[in-house]
Design an enzyme around this catalytic site. Structure first.
Site, PDB file in Angstrom:
ATOM      1  CG  ASP A 233      -1.664   1.258   1.426  1.00  0.00           C
ATOM      2  OD1 ASP A 233      -2.366   1.666   0.483  1.00  0.00           O
ATOM      3  OD2 ASP A 233      -1.552   1.864   2.507  1.00  0.00           O
ATOM      4  CG  ASP A 235      -1.287   8.099   0.267  1.00  0.00           C
ATOM      5  OD1 ASP A 235      -1.153   9.296   0.572  1.00  0.00           O
ATOM      6  OD2 ASP A 235      -1.231   7.665  -0.901  1.00  0.00           O
ATOM      7  CB  THR A 269      -1.694   3.544  -4.388  1.00  0.00           C
ATOM      8  OG1 THR A 269      -2.247   4.724  -3.809  1.00  0.00           O
ATOM      9  CG2 THR A 269      -1.418   3.800  -5.864  1.00  0.00           C
ATOM     10  CG  ASP A 414      -9.520  11.217   1.946  1.00  0.00           C
ATOM     11  OD1 ASP A 414      -9.529   9.980   2.196  1.00  0.00           O
ATOM     12  OD2 ASP A 414      -8.588  11.745   1.313  1.00  0.00           O
ATOM     13  CE  LYS A 422      -4.987  -0.550  -1.873  1.00  0.00           C
ATOM     14  NZ  LYS A 422      -4.040  -0.214  -0.777  1.00  0.00           N
ATOM     15  CG  ASP A 445      -2.506   1.892   5.882  1.00  0.00           C
ATOM     16  OD1 ASP A 445      -2.915   1.400   4.812  1.00  0.00           O
ATOM     17  OD2 ASP A 445      -2.749   3.060   6.220  1.00  0.00           O
TER      18      ASP A 445
END
Length: 463
Positions: A233, A235, A269, A414, A422, A445
Site C-alpha cells: 500500500d 499512503d 494504491t 477523507d 484491491k 495499513d
C-alpha cells in the site's frame, strides 16, 4: 511494525499506518536482532498474517473453545512439522535477504528517519484494532498459557488451510477467511518471547499488538522462502498520508534489493490519475530517482509496477526511469472488460449521493471530488476518525446491492469510493505476472471493515 519483520538492519522507512490499529508510521523503527531472531522493540506490527475477518463476535469464544477442547484434548503436541523442516538454499537466501537487507552503500541514498519512535508507538483508536482471529487468541489466554495457545492455533490453522469448510476455526470464528499458508506460530512465539517475555508474565496477558507481532513473524517465516511478489500500500504504509517517496525514504534500498533478488515489487494504491503518468511519478519521485542513481538495467526495473485506482491503472518503468501505462488488454481480467461505463457512472452517482447524505446527517461540511472511476468527500473542517468511519460504513451499506465491485474506505483524512478494489487489482496483477497466492505477500495499513487493504486477504497472505 509488520514489514519491520521483512527488512531489518537499519531503521527502515515505515508504514505510516499499521493495520489495523496504527495510522502514523513513516519509517521502520530500529529493530532488535539478537540470538538469531528478529524482535521489534519500538514498532507496531503491520496487520495480521493470512486472510481473516475484520470483525467477529468473541462473546461466545470460551463456550465454543470448551466444546472444541473436548474433541481436541490430547492433540496439543501435534504441532505442524513443516515449521521445523529444512529450507532449500534458494529459500534460505531469500529468507536471509528479507530479514537482513543492508543499505546499498554505492547508491549514497540518504537514510534519515521521517518520524520519531514516539510517533510510532502512539496508540490509535480502538476502531483500528479489528481482527476476529486476534481477539479470539487473546481470549484463549484466560485459560491457556501462551505456548498452549500457539500450539493449538498452529494446528487449527493448518487444519483450516487444508479444509476451511469443516475446520475447528470455522466453528470458533464463523466469519474467518482463508489461510494461504500454514503458520509456524510456536516458532514465532519462541522468537518473540525472548524479547517480550510473554510466557513469563503472570499478571499482564499478551495484548493485541503482541499477538499481531507473533502472527506476522510466523507469516514471514513461512513465506520468506518462496515469496516472489510483494505488494505495498502507498499512503500510510510506504509514506505518510498525502506525502510521497522522497530520496531519504529507507524503503528505496530495500525495494531495490528485493528486485535484484528476482522478486516482483508493486505499489498498489487508491490514488488514480487516468492518462497522467506524471502525477503517479510525483508520488514515488525518490524511488525512481534511486533507480536512476543506481543505474538499474531494464532486467531489474522490469520487476517494479504501480497499480493505481485500486485496480484501474497499471504502470511500469521505462528505459528512462519514468513510468508508462501498461496496455489494458495485457493485464486486465475478462470481468473488468465487462464493466459498462453507464454502470460505472451509476455507481459513482449513488456513492456521491450517499456521501452527501451522510455528511449532512453528521453536520460535516465536505468537498466532493469526482474522478472518472472514483468519488470522495474531503472534510472542510477538522473532524475525528469515528465520524469518517460512520460515513464510510453508511456508504458501504447503501451500495450493498451495487452491480460492480467497489471499495468505500476511510482514508483517515477523507472518505473515498473507488470502482473495483484491491482484490480485483491484485488478482489481475498476479495473473499478469504468473504468481500464485502462496508466493505473494501484501503489506498494508488498513485491514479493518472500512479499510481498502482488507480485500487483498482473499488473494494472498498479508502483513
Amino acid at each position: 511494525m509488520a514489514i519491520g519483520i521483512l527488512f531489518i538492519n537499519s531503521s527502515v522507512s515505515t508504514l505510516h499506518s499499521v493495520p489495523p490499529c496504527i495510522r502514523h508510521v513513516t519509517e521502520f523503527p530500529a529493530t532488535l536482532q539478537r540470538q538469531g531472531w528478529v524482535a521489534f522493540k519500538k514498532s507496531k506490527t503491520l496487520g495480521c498474517s493470512a486472510a481473516r475477518c475484520s470483525a467477529t463476535a468473541v462473546a461466545e469464544s470460551d463456550e465454543r473453545l470448551a466444546d472444541v477442547e473436548r474433541d481436541d484434548s490430547l492433540a496439543a503436541d501435534d504441532v505442524d512439522k513443516c515449521s521445523n523442516s529444512g529450507q532449500s538454499d534458494g529459500g534460505r537466501l531469500r529468507w536471509d535477504m528479507l530479514l537482513s537487507t543492508e543499505a546499498l552503500g554505492e547508491a549514497h541514498l540518504l537514510r534519515a528517519g521521517s518520524v520519531t519512535d514516539a510517533h510510532v508507538l502512539r496508540r490509535k483508536g480502538r476502531l483500528k484494532e479489528q481482527d476476529g482471529l486476534i481477539e479470539f487468541i487473546i481470549s484463549m489466554h484466560r485459560t491457556h498459557s501462551p505456548f498452549q495457545v500457539m500450539e493449538k492455533m498452529e494446528r487449527w490453522v493448518r487444519e483450516h488451510f487444508e479444509d476451511p469448510k469443516r475446520s475447528t476455526l470455522s466453528r470458533l470464528i464463523p466469519s474467518i477467511g482463508c489461510f494461504h499458508t500454514p503458520l509456524p506460530l510456536v516458532r514465532a512465539l519462541q522468537e518473540y518471547d525472548d524479547f517480550a517475555l510473554l510466557s513469563r508474565r503472570k499478571f499482564v496477558p499478551p495484548n493485541f499488538a503482541e499477538i499481531r507481532h507473533v502472527l506476522n513473524i510466523a507469516q514471514v517465516h513461512v513465506i520468506g522462502e518462496q515469496v516472489s511478489l510483494i505488494t505495498f500500500d502507498a499512503d500510510g504504509t510506504l509514506y505518510a498520508d498525502g506525502h510521497h517517496i522522497q530520496g531519504d525514504n529507507k524503503m528505496i534500498g530495500h525495494i531495490v534489493k528485493l528486485m535484484q533478488h528476482g522478486a516482483h515489487v508493486a505499489i498498489v494504491t487508491a490514488a488514480g490519475y487516468p492518462g497522467n503518468t506524471l502525477k503517479f511519478e510525483n508520488r514515488i519521485t525518490g524511488l525512481l530517482e534511486g533507480f536512476k542513481v543506481l543505474g538499474l538495467p531494464p532486467s531489474i526495473t522490469k520487476f517494479f509496477h504501480v497499480m493505481g485506482g485500486e485496480c484501474n491503472y497499471l504502470l511500469k518503468v521505462d528505459s528512462n526511469y519514468h513510468l508508462e501505462f501498461v496496455e489494458d488488454k495485457l493485464w486486465k481480467s475478462e470481468d473488468m472488460f465487462l464493466w459498462k461505463e453507464q454502470d460505472i457512472q451509476k455507481l459513482l452517482d449513488d456513492a456521491e449521493c450517499a456521501l452527501r447524505s451522510a455528511s449532512a446527517r453528521l453536520h460535516l461540511p465536505v468537498e466532493i471530488v469526482r474522478k472518472p472511476r472514483a468519488v470522495g468527500a474531503i472534510p472542510k473542517e477538522p473532524t475525528i476518525y469515528e465520524v469518517l468511519e460512520e460515513m464510510t460504513l453508511t456508504v458501504q451499506m447503501q451500495l450493498v446491492d451495487a452491480m460492480l465491485p467497489f471499495c468505500a474506505f476511510n482514508g483517515g483524512t477523507d472518505v473515498f469510493v473507488d470502482i473495483g478494489n484491491k482484490s480485483v487489482g491484485l488478482g489481475a496483477l498476479m495473473s499478469y505476472l504468473g504468481k500464485r497466492p502462496y508466493e505473494t505477500l501484501h503489506v498494508g495499513d488498513r485491514f479493518t471493515a472500512s479499510g481498502n487493504d482488507s480485500a487483498t486477504r482473499s488473494k494472498c497472505s498479508i502483513l
